[in-house]
Design an enzyme around this catalytic site. Sequence first.
Site, PDB file in Angstrom:
ATOM      1  N   GLU A 150       1.029  -1.273   0.035  1.00 15.26           N
ATOM      2  CA  GLU A 150      -0.045   0.035   0.107  1.00 15.26           C
ATOM      3  C   GLU A 150       0.979   1.156   0.052  1.00 15.26           C
ATOM      4  O   GLU A 150       1.776   1.338   0.679  1.00 15.26           O
ATOM      5  CB  GLU A 150      -0.901   0.010   1.242  1.00 15.26           C
ATOM      6  CG  GLU A 150      -1.819   1.263   1.083  1.00 15.26           C
ATOM      7  CD  GLU A 150      -2.804   1.200   2.249  1.00 15.26           C
ATOM      8  OE1 GLU A 150      -2.817   0.417   3.214  1.00 15.26           O
ATOM      9  OE2 GLU A 150      -3.885   2.072   2.451  1.00 15.26           O
ATOM     10  N   MET A 293       0.008  -2.918   8.634  1.00 13.64           N
ATOM     11  CA  MET A 293      -0.386  -2.760   7.471  1.00 13.64           C
ATOM     12  C   MET A 293      -1.307  -4.122   7.245  1.00 13.64           C
ATOM     13  O   MET A 293      -0.708  -5.353   7.987  1.00 13.64           O
ATOM     14  CB  MET A 293       0.574  -2.922   6.449  1.00 13.64           C
ATOM     15  CG  MET A 293       0.032  -3.223   4.760  1.00 13.64           C
ATOM     16  SD  MET A 293      -1.038  -1.849   4.304  1.00 13.64           S
ATOM     17  CE  MET A 293      -1.990  -2.579   3.261  1.00 13.64           C
ATOM     18  N   GLU A 328      -5.887  -3.159  12.615  1.00 11.05           N
ATOM     19  CA  GLU A 328      -5.368  -3.914  11.196  1.00 11.05           C
ATOM     20  C   GLU A 328      -6.388  -5.082  11.043  1.00 11.05           C
ATOM     21  O   GLU A 328      -6.718  -5.369  10.134  1.00 11.05           O
ATOM     22  CB  GLU A 328      -3.888  -4.252  11.345  1.00 11.05           C
ATOM     23  CG  GLU A 328      -2.884  -3.269  11.695  1.00 11.05           C
ATOM     24  CD  GLU A 328      -3.115  -2.153  10.698  1.00 11.05           C
ATOM     25  OE1 GLU A 328      -3.463  -2.203   9.513  1.00 11.05           O
ATOM     26  OE2 GLU A 328      -2.790  -0.961  10.946  1.00 11.05           O
ATOM     27  N   GLU A 350     -10.357   3.940   5.833  1.00  7.84           N
ATOM     28  CA  GLU A 350      -9.260   4.117   7.094  1.00  7.84           C
ATOM     29  C   GLU A 350     -10.417   4.803   8.231  1.00  7.84           C
ATOM     30  O   GLU A 350     -10.205   4.693   9.326  1.00  7.84           O
ATOM     31  CB  GLU A 350      -8.281   5.071   6.763  1.00  7.84           C
ATOM     32  CG  GLU A 350      -7.191   4.272   5.711  1.00  7.84           C
ATOM     33  CD  GLU A 350      -6.615   3.054   6.687  1.00  7.84           C
ATOM     34  OE1 GLU A 350      -6.747   2.971   7.687  1.00  7.84           O
ATOM     35  OE2 GLU A 350      -6.099   2.318   5.738  1.00  7.84           O
TER      36      GLU A 350
HETATM   37  N1  PHE Z   1      -3.398   0.877   5.927  1.00 13.67           N
HETATM   38  C1  PHE Z   1      -2.538   1.067   6.894  1.00 13.67           C
HETATM   39  C2  PHE Z   1      -3.350   1.122   7.967  1.00 13.67           C
HETATM   40  O1  PHE Z   1      -4.015   2.166   8.304  1.00 13.67           O
HETATM   41  C3  PHE Z   1      -1.292   2.053   7.059  1.00 13.67           C
HETATM   42  C4  PHE Z   1      -0.333   1.966   5.911  1.00 13.67           C
HETATM   43  C5  PHE Z   1      -0.517   2.726   4.597  1.00 13.67           C
HETATM   44  C6  PHE Z   1       0.560   1.137   6.160  1.00 13.67           C
HETATM   45  C7  PHE Z   1       0.554   2.695   3.650  1.00 13.67           C
HETATM   46  C8  PHE Z   1       1.721   1.133   5.206  1.00 13.67           C
HETATM   47  C9  PHE Z   1       1.590   2.049   4.052  1.00 13.67           C
HETATM   48  O2  PHE Z   1      -3.833   0.463   8.789  1.00 13.67           O
HETATM   49 ZN    ZN Z   2      -5.967   1.713   8.607  1.00 12.38          ZN
END
Ligand code: PHE
Ligand code: ZN
Length: 902
Positions: A150, A293, A328, A350
């Site tokens: 991501e 992540m 997560e 998010e």
């Molecule tokens: N998606 C992850 C989270 O909020 C955050 C994240 C974004 C981690 C981009 C790595 C890179 O839980």
């Molecule tokens: Zn998140």
Amino acid sequence: MLFDIDAAHGFYALNAHTGIARMTTETPQPIHLSDYKPVPYLIDRVDLDVRLDPRETEVRSRLSMRPNPASAEGGAALVLDGERIQLRSLVLDGVALQPGQYHVEKEKATIPNVPQAPFTLEIVTTCNPAANTELSGLYVSGGVFCTQCEAEGFRRITYFCDRPDVMARYTVRIEADREQAPVLLSNGNPREAGAIGGTTRHYAVWDDPFPKPSYLFALVAGDLGAVHDTFTTMSGREVALGIYVLKGNEDRCAWAMESLKESMRWDERRFGREYDLEVFNIVAVPDFNMGAMENKGLNVFNDKYILANPETATDADYVNIESIIAHEYFHNWTGNRITCRDWFQLCLKEGLTVFRDQEFTSDLRSRAMKRINDVKLLRARQFPEDNGPLAHPPRPGSYIEINNFYTPTVYEKGAEICRMMLTLTGEQAFRKAMDLYFARHDGEAATVEQFVRCMAEVSGRDLTQFVTWYTQAGTPRVTAEGHYDAAKKQYTLALEQHVKPTPGQDQKQPLHIPLGIGLIGPDGADMPLDLAGVGALNTPLIEMTEPRQTFRFGNVTARPVLSLNRGFSAPIMLEASLSTADELFLMGHDGDSFNRWEAGQRLGRKLALDAYHGTAAAADITAYAGALRKIIDDPAVDDAFKALMLVLPSESEIAAAIGSDVDTDRVHAARDGLRTAIARQLAEDLGAIWQRTGETGPYRPDPASTARRSLRQTALALMVMGDRAQGIARALAEFEPAHNMSAETGALSALVQIDCPEREAALDRFHARHGHEHLLVDKWLLLNAQAQGPNAAARIARLTEHPDFRWTTPNKVYALLSGFAGGNPAGFNAADGSGYRVIAGAILKLDSINPQVASRLATAFRSCNLLNSSRKSAARAELDRILAAPLLSRGVFEIVSKMAGS
Ligand code: PHE
Ligand code: ZN
């Protein structure tokens, strides 16, 4: 085996001039939501074969593709994203493509002619994980191969349509050296594994039955230790749980494992969501750009959010671990099963998932304290963002670098929007709407509109105006004017809402604002709410939809004190212009604990502003301290609440309230002066707290012990201000024999507020005790960053040269440099510009190592528009210095140019 990332960096730097993924001479162009088009070709299946090698990993990818019936671009060329990978071969339906049949550019590969029927594309590429200091794609951390995809990291592993609306089923074969990487993990369920005869290598195959976007792909391989457990789901399926860590850390995973099981239970209970794979694995690595992540079935964590024992983790660490594991895990449904159509919809997953993890913590711990802490965070991070050049809506309309949009606005304001929908629709309808969302969009890449439509459909509410919260930037300011007519027994509340222009949005629309409300009678009890035109309110809530609105309450038998925006029902700035007497009354009596705290914050802020302007009245301070005394001496009040009451609004909040031409040294002096005065008046009461809050048994991270320690540490910080000598003595007495990290860092935090030789000695002691433990080195760096007094920037510069500081490890950068820029406003904004200089230098250095970390650090300048002109121009000079650098990443360019242009 350990790969030294620093050594690898030299290699990367040599390659930086190729300009891959970074700007050369052209100005980076924004991407617009309005340009969204369905992808011309879908990918249904992905078969990956990854042959791991630290310097040359080979990735064989087999894609089952077909034209997208939803695309209007029939016959279009196939364009694949790819970055920092070497293409070895392309085979289309079994036939090798010749150089003329495709072309490869910096960030993409194009095949002009592909079949207009299902076809198979086989791609072989190589990449260099050991040289990857950006920590995006496949990299090496602590000797372990891991991935971060991501938002756009998968394209650094293989050529792909790397966007979230391309959802595919993945089967992954991993091959690696058996000794270097005995553990081989990927998404989904384990299928087969074994040795590769006649070699030192072995392999494992993982199969993920759920279609997913490429950003949720993950692979981990290394010599990892593990702890295992199981969880039985509500339908009776047993899930194998694993937490994988660098060897030697296995005994620091128990809290994380408990938190995981709590999360799984809670999502079943509260949202009816069951886990869906045979296994759920978590891996903790020391080098990670973010907190963690949510890769499907294989979450990867920054190890600071996994590892905990009483000697190394603070109360805050325990709470963070619990909530980030939950966050997560909750993404499995909000993010993974239902993902985002495009990155503009980021807050769909998010905001909603933050909302869910907030609810989890509220249910497990204290709902009232959680709310206050979340609002503190919102004010510390999101309000400043909304109030400056980086302001953007929770769903932005354009971006240059998507990594710059993992912001407090998308996360925290996004969560506030979900909470407001809960408030507007009610508990039951909200839950039903969530059920509908899960049922209707499971397996899809959805939009914010689709989510809101579920809320509107189920609740029957018109949320058309409400959607503006997603599309409009800026924090609304609501002014409230109350008037009591004793003769008519009527209370009239006149409200006005206003949002200041933000970059690119001059005209603002009125918002739909739910406001929790109470009218408190002289006895401290809430009076009935009889709203003209409506009648008795069964929920104590009014809704504002117009720029100006008046609410009349009847049968109000005595002059009430207004308690508005109870529970912080809307993320606004409220100006209620209450008298000091009314604020003191609310501090003592508001039945809504959030607003009780809020009254203290408002009054504290007013006193700090008075002190700043040199108009402080001793009587007001005495009255304020008196109100605090009543609270901290009341045995019925929770220790955690007492601790929160004893903390004044932050320096940056006070600066924002001043609004312009701010002198940060004077803000610091005003706030500290006020704290000193309060501490002196409360000396006896603080002493009593000190006596009763000492540790009596072994450390436990339960809510009551955590609350007790937070009160103890808050009291200590104040006592150091009130009576230096005695405060220092107490801090040292706490620090020296401490056997838990909360006590140790609590004592040090109190000491770093003042410039004294004892704090230097204590910081040295801390390093001597804990220098071998990487997470504690980070705490030491952070404490140094927060050290008050002259020459703060010189200390930072010196510490970047310390052998324990590493530019390639984000946690080190965040602790020392972000900790300084964000946690030491007087130091960062030093009048001589030294703070700006050290941070700008760090941004330039980091940009060629890890541009995501560099961009994040650059946001430190986001509030400079509030400062006085000499500071503003010193900051501007540093921003210009950054912009003048010959090679600048898209990310840093986007952030810095916005701030320099403001
Ligand atoms: N998606 C992850 C989270 O909020 C955050 C994240 C974004 C981690 C981009 C790595 C890179 O839980
Ligand atoms: Zn998140």
